[in-house]
Write an enzyme that holds these catalytic residues in place. Structure first.
Site, PDB file in Angstrom:
ATOM      1  N   CYS A 113      33.102  62.450   2.989  1.00 19.93           N
ATOM      2  CA  CYS A 113      32.592  62.044   4.309  1.00 19.93           C
ATOM      3  C   CYS A 113      33.701  61.659   5.291  1.00 19.93           C
ATOM      4  O   CYS A 113      33.468  61.585   6.495  1.00 19.93           O
ATOM      5  CB  CYS A 113      31.609  60.892   4.169  1.00 19.93           C
ATOM      6  SG  CYS A 113      30.150  61.354   3.244  1.00 19.93           S
ATOM      7  N   HIS A 250      31.078  57.202  11.126  1.00 22.47           N
ATOM      8  CA  HIS A 250      30.406  58.136  10.217  1.00 22.47           C
ATOM      9  C   HIS A 250      28.964  57.655  10.057  1.00 22.47           C
ATOM     10  O   HIS A 250      28.701  56.471   9.864  1.00 22.47           O
ATOM     11  CB  HIS A 250      31.129  58.154   8.877  1.00 22.47           C
ATOM     12  CG  HIS A 250      30.348  58.823   7.786  1.00 22.47           C
ATOM     13  ND1 HIS A 250      29.761  60.058   7.959  1.00 22.47           N
ATOM     14  CD2 HIS A 250      30.044  58.425   6.520  1.00 22.47           C
ATOM     15  CE1 HIS A 250      29.141  60.395   6.840  1.00 22.47           C
ATOM     16  NE2 HIS A 250      29.289  59.420   5.955  1.00 22.47           N
ATOM     17  N   ASN A 280      22.795  61.607   6.852  1.00 23.67           N
ATOM     18  CA  ASN A 280      24.227  61.652   6.556  1.00 23.67           C
ATOM     19  C   ASN A 280      24.637  63.110   6.357  1.00 23.67           C
ATOM     20  O   ASN A 280      24.282  63.722   5.356  1.00 23.67           O
ATOM     21  CB  ASN A 280      24.501  60.817   5.297  1.00 23.67           C
ATOM     22  CG  ASN A 280      25.971  60.771   4.923  1.00 23.67           C
ATOM     23  OD1 ASN A 280      26.785  61.536   5.450  1.00 23.67           O
ATOM     24  ND2 ASN A 280      26.314  59.893   4.000  1.00 23.67           N
TER      25      ASN A 280
HETATM   26  N1  ACO Z   1      12.424  55.240  -1.999  1.00 23.41           N
HETATM   27  C1  ACO Z   1      11.894  54.142  -2.539  1.00 23.41           C
HETATM   28  N2  ACO Z   1      12.583  53.326  -3.345  1.00 23.41           N
HETATM   29  C2  ACO Z   1      13.870  53.633  -3.601  1.00 23.41           C
HETATM   30  C3  ACO Z   1      14.486  54.776  -3.060  1.00 23.41           C
HETATM   31  C4  ACO Z   1      13.700  55.605  -2.243  1.00 23.41           C
HETATM   32  N3  ACO Z   1      14.189  56.706  -1.659  1.00 23.41           N
HETATM   33  N4  ACO Z   1      15.764  54.815  -3.473  1.00 23.41           N
HETATM   34  C5  ACO Z   1      15.967  53.735  -4.242  1.00 23.41           C
HETATM   35  N5  ACO Z   1      14.815  53.019  -4.326  1.00 23.41           N
HETATM   36  C6  ACO Z   1      14.579  51.789  -5.054  1.00 23.41           C
HETATM   37  C7  ACO Z   1      15.531  51.606  -6.212  1.00 23.41           C
HETATM   38  O1  ACO Z   1      15.070  52.315  -7.345  1.00 23.41           O
HETATM   39  C8  ACO Z   1      15.474  50.120  -6.401  1.00 23.41           C
HETATM   40  O2  ACO Z   1      14.286  49.794  -7.127  1.00 23.41           O
HETATM   41  P1  ACO Z   1      14.298  48.610  -8.218  1.00 23.41           P
HETATM   42  O3  ACO Z   1      14.604  47.369  -7.433  1.00 23.41           O
HETATM   43  O4  ACO Z   1      12.915  48.679  -8.751  1.00 23.41           O
HETATM   44  O5  ACO Z   1      15.370  48.982  -9.192  1.00 23.41           O
HETATM   45  C9  ACO Z   1      15.305  49.573  -4.973  1.00 23.41           C
HETATM   46  O6  ACO Z   1      14.833  50.689  -4.201  1.00 23.41           O
HETATM   47  C10 ACO Z   1      16.567  49.002  -4.352  1.00 23.41           C
HETATM   48  O7  ACO Z   1      17.628  49.906  -4.628  1.00 23.41           O
HETATM   49  P2  ACO Z   1      19.081  49.658  -4.068  1.00 23.41           P
HETATM   50  O8  ACO Z   1      19.943  50.834  -4.443  1.00 23.41           O
HETATM   51  O9  ACO Z   1      19.565  48.311  -4.439  1.00 23.41           O
HETATM   52  O10 ACO Z   1      18.778  49.689  -2.494  1.00 23.41           O
HETATM   53  P3  ACO Z   1      19.742  49.432  -1.290  1.00 23.41           P
HETATM   54  O11 ACO Z   1      19.170  48.408  -0.409  1.00 23.41           O
HETATM   55  O12 ACO Z   1      21.167  49.259  -1.718  1.00 23.41           O
HETATM   56  O13 ACO Z   1      19.641  50.794  -0.480  1.00 23.41           O
HETATM   57  C11 ACO Z   1      20.922  52.812  -0.203  1.00 23.41           C
HETATM   58  C12 ACO Z   1      20.000  51.997  -1.111  1.00 23.41           C
HETATM   59  C13 ACO Z   1      20.140  53.240   1.023  1.00 23.41           C
HETATM   60  C14 ACO Z   1      21.403  54.034  -0.957  1.00 23.41           C
HETATM   61  C15 ACO Z   1      22.118  51.969   0.242  1.00 23.41           C
HETATM   62  O14 ACO Z   1      22.672  51.305  -0.849  1.00 23.41           O
HETATM   63  C16 ACO Z   1      23.201  52.783   0.913  1.00 23.41           C
HETATM   64  O15 ACO Z   1      23.023  53.309   1.975  1.00 23.41           O
HETATM   65  N6  ACO Z   1      24.391  52.834   0.324  1.00 23.41           N
HETATM   66  C17 ACO Z   1      25.531  53.486   0.903  1.00 23.41           C
HETATM   67  C18 ACO Z   1      25.451  54.950   0.828  1.00 23.41           C
HETATM   68  C19 ACO Z   1      26.560  55.507   1.659  1.00 23.41           C
HETATM   69  O16 ACO Z   1      26.901  55.010   2.698  1.00 23.41           O
HETATM   70  N7  ACO Z   1      27.239  56.505   1.258  1.00 23.41           N
HETATM   71  C20 ACO Z   1      28.349  56.900   2.161  1.00 23.41           C
HETATM   72  C21 ACO Z   1      29.208  57.727   1.583  1.00 23.41           C
HETATM   73  S1  ACO Z   1      28.431  59.233   1.369  1.00 23.41           S
HETATM   74  C22 ACO Z   1      29.632  60.381   0.910  1.00 23.41           C
HETATM   75  O17 ACO Z   1      30.809  60.131   0.904  1.00 23.41           O
HETATM   76  C23 ACO Z   1      29.144  61.683   0.407  1.00 23.41           C
END
Ligand code: ACO
Length: 323
Positions: A113, A250, A280
């Site tokens: 990214c 980004h 993204n």
């Molecule tokens: N729909 C519903 N529930 C979901 C989903 C979904 N799509 N995805 C995950 N959950 C659930 C999980 O299973 C978890 O359930 P549990 O509590 O029963 O275990 C719960 O939601 C919380 O999961 P977390 O991963 O802790 O959620 P978080 O608030 O961290 O959000 C997210 C997840 C959106 C992925 C976030 O962490 C994020 O954006 N992270 C950064 C990603 C990023 O920026 N990447 C950039 C680099 S990309 C690259 O270089 C290619």
């Protein structure tokens, strides 16, 4: 001093729009969850057979048209992608052929990214070295091809698209008042590889593989590392945050952007946000966002623009540009 001035910009998004509601039919998720956790409402998906080079070529054509240049005067193409058409040749050379360019050089850059910031820095250094004078810099991705469509943790986050800029060498005074790329900062730390990677490749599994991510760990690291490099680039160039006209991060997640914005102390009115509509798009996200803000009249010649990205590797970086 030679400066790399942005003369043209263009972008391309495929026709098919996938809404959050569409995804809720495929995996156990909901529009509310995706909106609240990421700010994303929809993303675009490349048509079957439409490759990264096709998206890149269209964005590049638009950027070259916008610059008013003859494509043959482009002497270097730097294309950032982590979803190339083939293991080799470089997608950049396919784009070169599609554009009818037969001179100069073309190669790909792989920094996930952060790729567009890396590609911009590389192009700027070629221009400053005096070896190339008109450089096409492209970020193009088809992440839909490396997503695990059964994994709700990742498949809701990404989209396909491409963006491009055309840089041209211009003599500047060497001050912050110059137009062009004023500074870049590139960083990487390979120790975090397991947090965000694709579980395939020619030398490991001989397959393409799928994107794997520990989202919450990536989130925490991003919010820590990105503001640091931004403060560094501003401090090193004696630019107060109040001088920045536009912050173009980004577009990974609105919550990461909000947190970065707060840590920087920059107002939301100065932040260009497209993650809601594009999701993204990895290394395409910055040029796509720039194109939106240039075309709708927000970013104008003379404006000071701060870019940042972070991604797999880990890689991260920033660029300071006077439009
Ligand atoms: N729909 C519903 N529930 C979901 C989903 C979904 N799509 N995805 C995950 N959950 C659930 C999980 O299973 C978890 O359930 P549990 O509590 O029963 O275990 C719960 O939601 C919380 O999961 P977390 O991963 O802790 O959620 P978080 O608030 O961290 O959000 C997210 C997840 C959106 C992925 C976030 O962490 C994020 O954006 N992270 C950064 C990603 C990023 O920026 N990447 C950039 C680099 S990309 C690259 O270089 C290619």
């Amino acid at each position: 001093m030679i400066r790399s001035v942005i003369r043209g910009i263009g972008s391309y998004l495929p026709d098919e729009v996938i809404t959050n509601a569409d995804l809720a039919k495929v995996v156990d998720t909901s529009d509310d969850w995706i909106r609240e956790r990421t700010g994303i409402t929809q993303r675009y998906r490349a048509a079957p057979g439409q490759m990264t080079s096709d998206l890149a070529t269209e964005a590049a054509r638009r950027a070259i048209d916008n610059a008013g240049f003859d494509p043959d005067t482009i002497d270097l193409i730097v294309l950032s992608t982590s979803t190339p058409d083939y293991t080799f040749p470089a997608t950049a050379t396919t784009v070169q052929a599609n554009l009818g360019i037969t001179g100069g050089a073309a190669f790909d850059v792989q920094a996930v990214c952060t790729g567009f910031v890396y590609a911009l820095a590389i192009a700027d250094n070629f221009i400053k070295a005096g070896t190339h004078s008109r450089v096409l810099v492209i970020g193009a991705e088809t992440y839909s091809r490396i997503l695990d469509w059964n994994d709700r943790n990742t498949c809701v986050l990404f989209g396909d698209g491409a963006g491009a800029v055309v840089l041209e060498a211009e003599q500047g005074d060497g001050t912050i008042a110059d137009r062009g790329i004023l500074a870049t900062r590139l960083r990487s730390d390979g120790r975090h590889k397991s947090r965000l990677y694709v579980d395939g490749g020619p030398s490991s599994t001989q397959t393409v593989g799928h994107l794997r991510m520990e989202g919450n760990q990536v989130f925490k690291l991003a919010v820590g590392m990105v503001p640091q490099v931004l403060h560094e680039i501003l401090d090193d160039n004696n630019v107060p945050m109040s001088d920045i006209d536009w912050f173009v991060p980004h577009q990974a997640n609105k919550r990461i952007i909000d947190a970065t914005e707060q840590k920087l102390g920059i107002g939301p009115e100065k932040v260009v946000l497209t993650v809601d509509l594009h999701a993204n798009t990895s290394s395409a996200s910055i040029p796509l966002a720039l194109d939106v803000a240039v075309k709708d009249g927000r970013i104008k010649p003379g404006h000071l623009v701060l870019l940042e990205a972070m991604g797999g590797g880990f890689t991260w970086g920033a660029a300071l540009v006077r439009w």
